[in-house]
Structures are given as structure tokens and as C-alpha cells.
Design a protein around this motif. Sequence first.
Motif, PDB file in Angstrom:
ATOM      1  N   ASP A 293      -0.312  -2.559   8.024  1.00 11.06           N
ATOM      2  CA  ASP A 293      -0.865  -1.265   7.628  1.00 11.06           C
ATOM      3  C   ASP A 293      -0.644  -0.972   6.145  1.00 11.06           C
ATOM      4  O   ASP A 293       0.270  -1.513   5.514  1.00 11.06           O
ATOM      5  CB  ASP A 293      -0.193  -0.141   8.435  1.00 11.06           C
ATOM      6  CG  ASP A 293      -0.646  -0.113   9.891  1.00 11.06           C
ATOM      7  OD1 ASP A 293      -1.243  -1.099  10.365  1.00 11.06           O
ATOM      8  OD2 ASP A 293      -0.394   0.908  10.556  1.00 11.06           O
ATOM      9  N   ASN A 294      -1.475  -0.072   5.643  1.00  8.06           N
ATOM     10  CA  ASN A 294      -1.300   0.600   4.344  1.00  8.06           C
ATOM     11  C   ASN A 294      -1.715  -0.223   3.129  1.00  8.06           C
ATOM     12  O   ASN A 294      -1.578   0.251   2.012  1.00  8.06           O
ATOM     13  CB  ASN A 294       0.136   1.097   4.126  1.00  8.06           C
ATOM     14  CG  ASN A 294       0.578   2.095   5.169  1.00  8.06           C
ATOM     15  OD1 ASN A 294      -0.065   2.243   6.197  1.00  8.06           O
ATOM     16  ND2 ASN A 294       1.673   2.784   4.931  1.00  8.06           N
TER      17      ASN A 294
ATOM     18  N   HIS B   8       3.886  -3.746   7.458  1.00 13.84           N
ATOM     19  CA  HIS B   8       3.210  -3.174   6.286  1.00 13.84           C
ATOM     20  C   HIS B   8       3.029  -4.214   5.189  1.00 13.84           C
ATOM     21  O   HIS B   8       3.997  -4.870   4.800  1.00 13.84           O
ATOM     22  CB  HIS B   8       4.008  -1.972   5.763  1.00 13.84           C
ATOM     23  CG  HIS B   8       4.039  -0.838   6.729  1.00 13.84           C
ATOM     24  ND1 HIS B   8       4.945  -0.790   7.766  1.00 13.84           N
ATOM     25  CD2 HIS B   8       3.237   0.252   6.856  1.00 13.84           C
ATOM     26  CE1 HIS B   8       4.702   0.303   8.475  1.00 13.84           C
ATOM     27  NE2 HIS B   8       3.686   0.949   7.953  1.00 13.84           N
TER      28      HIS B   8
ATOM     29  N   HIS C  51      -3.801   8.837   3.659  1.00 11.61           N
ATOM     30  CA  HIS C  51      -2.529   8.551   4.314  1.00 11.61           C
ATOM     31  C   HIS C  51      -1.473   9.577   3.902  1.00 11.61           C
ATOM     32  O   HIS C  51      -0.351   9.235   3.555  1.00 11.61           O
ATOM     33  CB  HIS C  51      -2.089   7.129   3.913  1.00 11.61           C
ATOM     34  CG  HIS C  51      -1.091   6.485   4.815  1.00 11.61           C
ATOM     35  ND1 HIS C  51       0.258   6.540   4.591  1.00 11.61           N
ATOM     36  CD2 HIS C  51      -1.237   5.761   5.942  1.00 11.61           C
ATOM     37  CE1 HIS C  51       0.895   5.870   5.531  1.00 11.61           C
ATOM     38  NE2 HIS C  51       0.009   5.383   6.374  1.00 11.61           N
TER      39      HIS C  51
ATOM     40  N   HIS D 243      -7.496   3.094   8.247  1.00 11.12           N
ATOM     41  CA  HIS D 243      -6.201   3.781   8.403  1.00 11.12           C
ATOM     42  C   HIS D 243      -6.147   5.041   7.533  1.00 11.12           C
ATOM     43  O   HIS D 243      -5.114   5.351   6.966  1.00 11.12           O
ATOM     44  CB  HIS D 243      -5.066   2.804   8.072  1.00 11.12           C
ATOM     45  CG  HIS D 243      -3.694   3.282   8.412  1.00 11.12           C
ATOM     46  ND1 HIS D 243      -3.393   4.075   9.503  1.00 11.12           N
ATOM     47  CD2 HIS D 243      -2.500   3.077   7.799  1.00 11.12           C
ATOM     48  CE1 HIS D 243      -2.095   4.327   9.525  1.00 11.12           C
ATOM     49  NE2 HIS D 243      -1.535   3.743   8.509  1.00 11.12           N
TER      50      HIS D 243
HETATM   51 ZN   LIG Z   1       0.387   3.891   7.753  1.00 13.30          ZN
END
Ligand SMILES: [Zn+2]
Length: 222
Positions: free
Chosen positions: A10-11, A165, A67, A63
Motif C-alpha cells: 500500500d501507499n 507498504h 490518504h 487506495h
Molecule cells: Zn494506506
Amino acid sequence: MVKKITLTFDNGPTPGVTDKVLDILARRSLDATFMVVGQNLFDPSAAALLDDVAAAGHWIGNHSLTHTVAFGERRDAEYVEHEIGETQRLLGCHAHSRRFFRPFGNNGLLGPHLLCEAALTYLLRNRYTSVLWNSVPHDWDDQATWVERCLADVARQNWTVAVLHDIANASLARLPELLDRLVDAGVEFTQEFPEEVILTRDGEPVSLWDTLVAERNLPAAN
Ligand SMILES: [Zn+2]
């Protein structure tokens, strides 16, 4: 029964990190899903990395754009459209055809901060496959123990969907160790998601719990 794991990153994408994660996965012929934060793609070198992620056969999901504020904490439809819709436009042809979306979770917690009715309506109407997780080993803030935490999650459940991540100072340093230990333990890697982490799919709720939607958790009026 053979334990399974689904790897998600993620991210990102993050230049200097995502490219190395891709190398580590390629060396082991493993496929993952990358849940992209849309605003990262304003950086051309990050946007170029997305081509590499897709070319390697990984799945790419949405995502959110910024965020920053979870949908349960900001419930207007315009915000939802901006955060999800704009990211999907930025992902363009790299977005998986199943339209994967993962809400911003605020340190990976599951609760009514994750969604609001407006977000849910948007996800259903636009036929997103919204996916959560069942393992958040804290690779971003606990280098000493996140690998052990992930392995413990794999040991205690049949099918683990791990949130790692591809950002600086997160999973990269110990990712080879994690993967080697999973292989040694005979864990099966899969790119699919179990039904229990899928909130919505093809315009229908799948494993959607009321506890994840802000408005459904208001105290009962007297
Ligand atoms: Zn995230």
C-alpha cells in the motif's frame, strides 16, 4: 491444511522502494497487489514505476487520492468522488478490471471510521471490488518485530491478506526474510482475495459488516 497468503503493498509507488520490491518479488516469481495512493502519481518517476508494476503482472488497486481523512470522518459525496474517482482516472489503463479499492484505514484499524453511506453507495454504483485485510504487521513503524507479527498472523488463520507498504522505511529491508520464511513454512502464495475481506463486488455487498460504516454505528436515539 496449507496456509495461504495474499501480499498487498500500500501507499506507493515510491521511487527507490517500489522498484526494489518488484525485484524481490520477481526473484521469487511472486505476484502481489499494489494499492496506489493517487497523488503519488503526480511525480512522473512514480507514475513510470506504475508501468513496471503492471508489466510484471501485479494487480493495481485504488487506495484513495490523498490518504488523509477516512470516509467515516468525512462523509460527503463530493469528497468520496474526488478521493476514489480521481485516483481511478490517474490509474488509467493500469487499474485492474475488477476495480480494486482499499479504504484508508488510519493505521490499519477496522471500524466505523473506514466507510460512510456515501462511500458505500459510490463503491457499489461504480462496481468496485473493495478489499480490506486481516493482517497489519506494522512494517512502517516496527522494524524489529513486523516480520514475526506477520508470520504469527499466517499461523493463526487459514488465509492471510497482509498489508505491507512500498514506502520508505517500511517493508523493504526485511521483505526477503519474510518471503523466505513463508516459503520455508510451506505457505502458499496467491494473488486472490478471500471472500471475508471483500466488502463489495460487482455492485453487491459481499462481506460487508455494519460495524465498518459510520452512520450504522450511531448510538440509538431514545
Ligand atoms: Zn494506506
